[in-house]
Design a protein around this motif. Structure first.
Motif, PDB file in Angstrom:
ATOM      1  N   TYR A  72      51.793  34.225  29.762  1.00  0.00           N
ATOM      2  CA  TYR A  72      51.908  32.886  30.334  1.00  0.00           C
ATOM      3  C   TYR A  72      53.090  32.121  29.742  1.00  0.00           C
ATOM      4  N   ILE A  73      53.235  32.202  28.426  1.00  0.00           N
ATOM      5  CA  ILE A  73      54.287  31.439  27.755  1.00  0.00           C
ATOM      6  C   ILE A  73      55.669  31.898  28.207  1.00  0.00           C
ATOM      7  N   ASP A  74      55.891  33.204  28.243  1.00  0.00           N
ATOM      8  CA  ASP A  74      57.202  33.717  28.667  1.00  0.00           C
ATOM      9  C   ASP A  74      57.525  33.292  30.091  1.00  0.00           C
ATOM     10  N   VAL A  75      56.541  33.431  30.989  1.00  0.00           N
ATOM     11  CA  VAL A  75      56.769  33.102  32.397  1.00  0.00           C
ATOM     12  C   VAL A  75      57.062  31.615  32.567  1.00  0.00           C
ATOM     13  N   LEU A  76      56.255  30.770  31.938  1.00  0.00           N
ATOM     14  CA  LEU A  76      56.423  29.326  32.142  1.00  0.00           C
ATOM     15  C   LEU A  76      57.629  28.774  31.394  1.00  0.00           C
ATOM     16  N   PHE A  77      57.939  29.317  30.238  1.00  0.00           N
ATOM     17  CA  PHE A  77      59.127  28.849  29.510  1.00  0.00           C
ATOM     18  C   PHE A  77      60.373  29.073  30.359  1.00  0.00           C
ATOM     19  N   SER A  78      60.447  30.239  30.976  1.00  0.00           N
ATOM     20  CA  SER A  78      61.575  30.532  31.866  1.00  0.00           C
ATOM     21  C   SER A  78      61.564  29.614  33.080  1.00  0.00           C
ATOM     22  N   ALA A  79      60.376  29.391  33.662  1.00  0.00           N
ATOM     23  CA  ALA A  79      60.269  28.524  34.846  1.00  0.00           C
ATOM     24  C   ALA A  79      60.686  27.093  34.517  1.00  0.00           C
ATOM     25  N   TYR A  80      60.263  26.596  33.345  1.00  0.00           N
ATOM     26  CA  TYR A  80      60.651  25.236  32.956  1.00  0.00           C
ATOM     27  C   TYR A  80      62.165  25.113  32.858  1.00  0.00           C
ATOM     28  N   LYS A  81      62.783  26.098  32.242  1.00  0.00           N
ATOM     29  CA  LYS A  81      64.236  26.043  32.068  1.00  0.00           C
ATOM     30  C   LYS A  81      64.957  26.105  33.412  1.00  0.00           C
ATOM     31  N   GLU A  82      64.339  26.793  34.390  1.00  0.00           N
ATOM     32  CA  GLU A  82      64.931  26.888  35.729  1.00  0.00           C
ATOM     33  C   GLU A  82      64.529  25.719  36.616  1.00  0.00           C
ATOM     34  N   GLN A  83      63.659  24.832  36.105  1.00  0.00           N
ATOM     35  CA  GLN A  83      63.272  23.601  36.795  1.00  0.00           C
ATOM     36  C   GLN A  83      62.398  23.831  38.028  1.00  0.00           C
ATOM     37  N   ARG A  84      61.767  24.995  38.130  1.00  0.00           N
ATOM     38  CA  ARG A  84      60.893  25.264  39.268  1.00  0.00           C
ATOM     39  C   ARG A  84      59.683  26.070  38.803  1.00  0.00           C
ATOM     40  N   VAL A  85      58.497  25.691  39.330  1.00  0.00           N
ATOM     41  CA  VAL A  85      57.261  26.406  39.030  1.00  0.00           C
ATOM     42  C   VAL A  85      56.567  26.724  40.346  1.00  0.00           C
ATOM     43  N   ALA A  86      56.340  28.011  40.595  1.00  0.00           N
ATOM     44  CA  ALA A  86      55.647  28.454  41.806  1.00  0.00           C
ATOM     45  C   ALA A  86      56.288  27.874  43.072  1.00  0.00           C
ATOM     46  N   GLY A  87      57.614  27.866  43.098  1.00  0.00           N
ATOM     47  CA  GLY A  87      58.327  27.406  44.284  1.00  0.00           C
ATOM     48  C   GLY A  87      58.410  25.905  44.435  1.00  0.00           C
ATOM     49  N   THR A  88      57.935  25.156  43.428  1.00  0.00           N
ATOM     50  CA  THR A  88      57.949  23.696  43.479  1.00  0.00           C
ATOM     51  C   THR A  88      58.854  23.157  42.380  1.00  0.00           C
ATOM     52  N   SER A  89      59.576  22.089  42.659  1.00  0.00           N
ATOM     53  CA  SER A  89      60.415  21.484  41.629  1.00  0.00           C
ATOM     54  C   SER A  89      59.541  21.046  40.468  1.00  0.00           C
ATOM     55  N   LEU A  90      60.086  21.089  39.274  1.00  0.00           N
ATOM     56  CA  LEU A  90      59.297  20.759  38.088  1.00  0.00           C
ATOM     57  C   LEU A  90      58.757  19.338  38.153  1.00  0.00           C
ATOM     58  N   ASN A  91      59.589  18.390  38.560  1.00  0.00           N
ATOM     59  CA  ASN A  91      59.116  17.007  38.655  1.00  0.00           C
ATOM     60  C   ASN A  91      58.044  16.849  39.735  1.00  0.00           C
ATOM     61  N   GLY A  92      58.064  17.705  40.724  1.00  0.00           N
ATOM     62  CA  GLY A  92      57.083  17.622  41.808  1.00  0.00           C
ATOM     63  C   GLY A  92      55.809  18.405  41.548  1.00  0.00           C
ATOM     64  N   HIS A  93      55.753  19.128  40.432  1.00  0.00           N
ATOM     65  CA  HIS A  93      54.565  19.926  40.112  1.00  0.00           C
ATOM     66  C   HIS A  93      53.676  19.109  39.182  1.00  0.00           C
ATOM     67  N   GLN A  94      52.604  18.562  39.726  1.00  0.00           N
ATOM     68  CA  GLN A  94      51.774  17.609  38.992  1.00  0.00           C
ATOM     69  C   GLN A  94      51.286  18.164  37.662  1.00  0.00           C
ATOM     70  N   PHE A  95      50.799  19.401  37.656  1.00  0.00           N
ATOM     71  CA  PHE A  95      50.203  19.998  36.458  1.00  0.00           C
ATOM     72  C   PHE A  95      51.229  20.093  35.324  1.00  0.00           C
ATOM     73  N   HIS A  96      52.342  20.739  35.591  1.00  0.00           N
ATOM     74  CA  HIS A  96      53.301  21.011  34.532  1.00  0.00           C
ATOM     75  C   HIS A  96      54.144  19.790  34.179  1.00  0.00           C
ATOM     76  N   SER A  97      54.440  18.950  35.152  1.00  0.00           N
ATOM     77  CA  SER A  97      55.163  17.721  34.862  1.00  0.00           C
ATOM     78  C   SER A  97      54.356  16.840  33.910  1.00  0.00           C
ATOM     79  N   LEU A  98      53.062  16.696  34.186  1.00  0.00           N
ATOM     80  CA  LEU A  98      52.210  15.864  33.340  1.00  0.00           C
ATOM     81  C   LEU A  98      52.099  16.450  31.933  1.00  0.00           C
ATOM     82  N   MET A  99      51.957  17.768  31.841  1.00  0.00           N
ATOM     83  CA  MET A  99      51.813  18.389  30.524  1.00  0.00           C
ATOM     84  C   MET A  99      53.059  18.172  29.662  1.00  0.00           C
ATOM     85  N   LEU A 100      54.223  18.365  30.231  1.00  0.00           N
ATOM     86  CA  LEU A 100      55.456  18.158  29.482  1.00  0.00           C
ATOM     87  C   LEU A 100      55.604  16.701  29.035  1.00  0.00           C
TER      88      LEU A 100
END
Length: 265
Positions: A72-100
């Protein structure tokens, strides 16, 4: 977790977590659950420089979605750096935006919400020298591969039973304390957080460890969890971070700010 991304001071902790996950895989294999094997576990843990934070913060969720066998950590760390999670922009992804944003705010003594940077800015700082970091784990290391966003409660329950067999067999964790063989509590103990934020998992607390209620609230409730070494750590149980219709400021941040004096931090 790719040790090359971490300072040398965190390599031993990563080794300890890898050893724990190896034991966890053997537990799953020995259980003989249909269609499941230890190789399918989704491992988790800490982002770089977590142990260097003023307040080591651990988030605990329920399960992953469609990540069988991944870290999980490797996948999400890379996704955060690329600014997209599961095809959604990082700011638009409620779960991960809130956690950060919550993680950054905790390290900066909970400033007004308007002063918390957007997730896209924070992703650049995550795990970097002079930035911020946190740890993350799910209760269940078995991925929900159903294709539905709804939690697979049966799968979560089975995994908890495998991971904390003695507590799961009891009606109250307080009656038994924290017996040995509790792999979930062992992971929390290795990460040694000073604060835990959980995502609407209070129903599972009696099956995990000894949680003492401090204050109940409509949005965030505060507990104290006894770690394996006897240390007490504050636990804030919030709404799930993906809950529809919830405001990051109104329903998560402000209730946390109001409870902060009772955390002892």
């Amino acid at each position: 977790m790719n040790k090359e991304l971490y300072p040398a001071s965190e390599h031993h902790l990563i080794d300890q977590l890898h050893s724990l996950f190896s034991r966890w895989r053997k537990v799953v294999d020995a259980a003989g659950l249909p269609g499941l094997s230890g190789d399918l576990l989704v491992t988790d843990g800490l982002y770089p420089r977590y142990t260097m934070q003023k307040i080591p913060l651990l988030f605990i969720g329920r399960e992953t979605l469609e990540m069988e066998g991944e870290d999980y950590i490797d996948v999400l760390f890379s996704a955060y750096k690329e600014q997209r999670v599961a095809g959604t922009s990082l700011n638009g992804h409620q779960f991960h935006s809130l956690m950060l944003r919550l993680a950054w705010a905790v390290q900066n003594r909970l400033p007004p919400w308007e002063q918390v940077p957007p997730a896209s800015d924070l992703a650049e700082q995550l795990g970097m020298e002079g930035g911020f970091s946190f740890a993350f784990m799910n209760l269940s290391k078995l991925s929900n591969e159903s294709g539905s966003w709804q939690a697979d409660r049966s799968l979560i329950s089975r995994f908890i039973q495998l991971s904390c067999p003695q507590l799961s067999a009891q009606s109250s964790a307080a009656a038994t304390g924290n017996p040995p063989g509790n792999l979930i509590l062992e992971e929390i103990g290795l990460l040694a957080p000073h604060l835990i934020i959980t995502m609407n998992i209070g129903e599972y607390f009696p099956r995990i460890g000894s949680f003492r209620p401090v204050e109940y609230g409509p949005d965030v409730s505060l507990y104290q969890l006894e770690l394996p070494d006897g240390r007490q750590v504050p636990v804030a149980d919030t709404h799930h971070f993906s809950a529809p219709g919830k405001s990051p400021q109104r329903d998560y941040y402000q209730p946390l700010v109001q409870l902060w004096p009772k955390t002892g931090l």
